[in-house]
Design an enzyme around this catalytic site. Structure first.
Site, mmCIF file in Angstrom:
data_model
loop_
_atom_site.group_PDB
_atom_site.id
_atom_site.type_symbol
_atom_site.label_atom_id
_atom_site.label_comp_id
_atom_site.label_asym_id
_atom_site.label_seq_id
_atom_site.Cartn_x
_atom_site.Cartn_y
_atom_site.Cartn_z
ATOM 1 N N CYS A 101 0.833 -1.202 0.000
ATOM 2 C CA CYS A 101 0.000 0.000 0.000
ATOM 3 C C CYS A 101 0.864 1.248 0.000
ATOM 4 O O CYS A 101 0.591 2.214 -0.718
ATOM 5 C CB CYS A 101 -0.932 -0.014 1.217
ATOM 6 S SG CYS A 101 -2.099 1.370 1.255
ATOM 7 N N CYS A 198 -6.501 -4.072 6.422
ATOM 8 C CA CYS A 198 -7.604 -3.120 6.343
ATOM 9 C C CYS A 198 -8.745 -3.611 5.461
ATOM 10 O O CYS A 198 -9.911 -3.316 5.722
ATOM 11 C CB CYS A 198 -7.099 -1.761 5.859
ATOM 12 S SG CYS A 198 -6.532 -1.719 4.139
#
Length: 377
Positions: A101, A198
């Protein structure tokens, strides 16, 4: 500077934006919408980048008096971070989605868009320090050992580091950050930290993998090839795993068994004793250096998990042009899996990182056999 503050909706990014404003920068807040499910809500401390988080980020921006926008990066996130996560697990490797990410979203998609819009830097709530040395900016560990995120930031490279700001770099505890938020009237001061992956909000990584990759039953075997159990997909296992193996036959010596190899081609999971997990040599590819790559063996410390212990080692860049590195560990480590990130330090400074492609014991022949190699590309 003109600074784009990445605001996740949590206390860290809110305080980072506040400190950027206090430093005199022209700050604009942006929330990255990464979930394709716009109605997704957090489950306590699980999940992030939800509609709830976007609302929290907006309220923080209002308190700070800065412009605020929501950027939809969900398609890029799905095509890079989530796709890499699925691809790595389906190949029997163990990825770190936070590293990916930072590589693809925060310090590529977000930073590139910010640069195109005329911003000088991106500010985030990461716990790490940027120090300006004689050769330019240096990435260092946070003084907050429990929250240090230099491990997942090592992938960003020197050019992107030069356009980044980490205002929380000097905070030694999370309590200090929460106190700053409360003092500034930010309602997220007591908001729980998010953890786990997440995009797997319920924390069931194995279930997420089965939903995306499907079930593929196969055998769990001992190191001598004896079938000792069954699985619903080899991709759901990782090197060093002990729990959740569902073994129907105990080991002859009565000792626990661990995953020592995952062969997705034959859809086989191999289990064995803990001593097969110990390695003292690591190979890695996809290297990123924040300093000139060392061509000769260099004394360093290395870390192979986000909050793992750094151990003494020697490292050198490979000469085959594959952007790789070799590591000789000064202390043996256990349970090293292909796909993990290995980060190289000197003191508190990050020198570089790579993605583990193999790990073995000194004198072992490099092969896929679990008795010789416990992680393979």
């Amino acid at each position: 500077m003109r600074v784009l503050a990445a605001m996740s909706g949590g206390v860290d990014s809110a305080v980072a934006a506040a400190l950027a404003v206090e430093a005199g920068h022209e700050v604009v807040g942006v929330h990255m919408a990464l979930s394709r499910n716009r109605d997704q809500f957090r489950t306590g401390s699980r999940g992030c980048c939800s509609i709830e988080d976007a609302g929290d980020a907006r309220r923080a921006a209002d308190v700070l008096g800065i412009p605020y926008y929501v950027w939809d990066l969900s398609e890029t996130f799905e095509e890079t971070v989530v796709a890499d996560f699925l691809s790595e697990y389906s190949a029997g490797r163990t990825p770190n989605p936070c590293v990916r990410c930072n590589e693809h979203i925060k310090f590529t998609a977000l930073l590139d868009k910010a640069t195109a819009l005329g911003f000088d830097a991106v500010a985030t709530g990461h716990y790490a320090r940027i120090e300006h040395g004689p050769a330019g900016p240096e990435l260092h560990r946070s003084p907050n050992d429990a929250k240090d995120q230099s491990y997942v930031l090592a992938v960003m490279g020197p050019e992107r580091l030069a356009r980044s700001v980490f205002p929380l770099g000097h905070f030694a505890t999370k309590d200090e950050v929460r106190a700053e938020a409360e003092r500034r009237g930010l309602s997220v001061s007591a908001k729980p930290d998010s953890y786990d992956i997440c995009f797997v909000a319920d924390g069931d990584t194995r279930g997420f993998l089965r939903d995306r990759l499907g079930e593929k039953p196969g055998e769990v075997v001992d190191t001598d090839g004896t079938v000792v159990g069954e699985h619903r997909g080899a991709f759901a296992y990782t090197i060093g795993q002990r729990k959740g193996l569902g073994l129907g036959r105990p080991a002859a010596d009565g000792k626990p068994r661990y995953v020592v190899d995952v062969d997705t081609e034959s859809n086989t999971v191999v289990v064995g004793p803990s001593e097969l997990l110990t390695v003292d040599h690591i190979d890695a590819g996809r290297a990123t250096w924040l300093v000139p790559a060392p061509n000769d063996w260099t004394d360093v410390t290395v870390q192979v998990r986000a909050h793992g212990r750094a151990v003494p080692a020697q490292v050198r860049a490979t000469s085959d042009g594959a952007a790789g590195l070799e590591v000789r560990l000064g202390e043996p480590l256990r349970g090293i899996a292909s796909g993990q990130s290995i980060v190289v330090y000197r003191g508190t400074r990050v020198l570089g990182q790579g993605t583990v492609s193999g790990a073995r014991r000194a004198g072992a022949v490099s092969s896929a056999a679990p008795t010789a190699t416990v992680a393979h590309a």
